[in-house]
Write a protein that holds these residues in place. Structure first.
Motif, PDB file in Angstrom:
ATOM      1  N   GLU A   1      50.256  31.683  44.359  1.00  0.00           N
ATOM      2  CA  GLU A   1      49.275  32.724  44.701  1.00  0.00           C
ATOM      3  C   GLU A   1      48.305  32.944  43.555  1.00  0.00           C
ATOM      4  N   LEU A   2      48.803  32.898  42.323  1.00  0.00           N
ATOM      5  CA  LEU A   2      47.913  33.030  41.166  1.00  0.00           C
ATOM      6  C   LEU A   2      46.933  31.863  41.090  1.00  0.00           C
ATOM      7  N   GLU A   3      47.398  30.674  41.442  1.00  0.00           N
ATOM      8  CA  GLU A   3      46.499  29.515  41.484  1.00  0.00           C
ATOM      9  C   GLU A   3      45.418  29.708  42.536  1.00  0.00           C
ATOM     10  N   VAL A   4      45.798  30.221  43.690  1.00  0.00           N
ATOM     11  CA  VAL A   4      44.827  30.468  44.764  1.00  0.00           C
ATOM     12  C   VAL A   4      43.824  31.536  44.330  1.00  0.00           C
TER      13      VAL A   4
ATOM     14  N   GLN B   1      36.763  31.102  41.232  1.00  0.00           N
ATOM     15  CA  GLN B   1      35.844  30.034  40.859  1.00  0.00           C
ATOM     16  C   GLN B   1      34.854  29.713  41.978  1.00  0.00           C
ATOM     17  N   GLY B   2      34.997  30.411  43.099  1.00  0.00           N
ATOM     18  CA  GLY B   2      34.054  30.237  44.199  1.00  0.00           C
ATOM     19  C   GLY B   2      34.422  29.169  45.207  1.00  0.00           C
ATOM     20  N   ASN B   3      35.654  28.677  45.145  1.00  0.00           N
ATOM     21  CA  ASN B   3      36.085  27.639  46.073  1.00  0.00           C
ATOM     22  C   ASN B   3      36.460  28.213  47.433  1.00  0.00           C
ATOM     23  N   THR B   4      36.142  27.465  48.476  1.00  0.00           N
ATOM     24  CA  THR B   4      36.516  27.843  49.838  1.00  0.00           C
ATOM     25  C   THR B   4      37.978  27.487  50.073  1.00  0.00           C
ATOM     26  N   SER B   5      38.530  27.974  51.167  1.00  0.00           N
ATOM     27  CA  SER B   5      39.916  27.635  51.498  1.00  0.00           C
ATOM     28  C   SER B   5      40.088  26.131  51.645  1.00  0.00           C
TER      29      SER B   5
ATOM     30  N   LYS C   1      36.185  43.232  52.138  1.00  0.00           N
ATOM     31  CA  LYS C   1      35.507  43.869  51.003  1.00  0.00           C
ATOM     32  C   LYS C   1      36.520  44.240  49.918  1.00  0.00           C
ATOM     33  N   GLU C   2      37.637  44.851  50.325  1.00  0.00           N
ATOM     34  CA  GLU C   2      38.693  45.209  49.367  1.00  0.00           C
ATOM     35  C   GLU C   2      39.276  43.963  48.705  1.00  0.00           C
ATOM     36  N   PHE C   3      39.491  42.931  49.523  1.00  0.00           N
ATOM     37  CA  PHE C   3      40.054  41.687  49.023  1.00  0.00           C
ATOM     38  C   PHE C   3      39.137  41.071  47.974  1.00  0.00           C
ATOM     39  N   ARG C   4      37.850  40.978  48.282  1.00  0.00           N
ATOM     40  CA  ARG C   4      36.881  40.401  47.343  1.00  0.00           C
ATOM     41  C   ARG C   4      36.809  41.204  46.051  1.00  0.00           C
ATOM     42  N   ARG C   5      36.843  42.534  46.162  1.00  0.00           N
ATOM     43  CA  ARG C   5      36.794  43.384  44.977  1.00  0.00           C
ATOM     44  C   ARG C   5      38.008  43.119  44.081  1.00  0.00           C
ATOM     45  N   PHE C   6      39.177  43.027  44.708  1.00  0.00           N
ATOM     46  CA  PHE C   6      40.384  42.744  43.936  1.00  0.00           C
ATOM     47  C   PHE C   6      40.267  41.396  43.229  1.00  0.00           C
ATOM     48  N   ILE C   7      39.867  40.362  43.965  1.00  0.00           N
ATOM     49  CA  ILE C   7      39.753  39.019  43.393  1.00  0.00           C
ATOM     50  C   ILE C   7      38.780  39.024  42.224  1.00  0.00           C
TER      51      ILE C   7
END
Length: 69
Positions: free
Chosen positions: A14-17, A23-27, A58-64
């Motif tokens: 999960e930390l790798e993901v 880094q801006g990578n897509t799934s 939005k919450e997810f992106r803020r956390f990341i």
């Protein structure tokens, strides 16, 4: 199978993901880099969102964005 838990209660994968998302990578790109399926990456994203209590993108992106690995 033993799963080690690291910073913030996340697994190493999960930390790798998280790092790859930062880094801006897509799934799809993450799946290719980590030699996993897109479904597996989707599950990792869902697990991360559950662990942080995120109820939306939005919450997810803020956390990341703010997470320090």
């Amino acid at each position: 199978m033993n799963i080690l838990v690291y910073k913030g209660g996340f697994t190493l994968r999960e930390l790798e993901v998280i790092s790859q998302i930062q880094q801006g990578n897509t799934s799809q790109e993450i799946a290719e880099k980590l030699n996993l399926s897109q479904f597996t990456i989707k599950k990792h994203r869902e697990n991360i969102a559950r662990k942080i209590g995120s109820h939306g993108k939005k919450e997810f992106r803020r956390f990341i964005r703010n997470f320090k690995t």
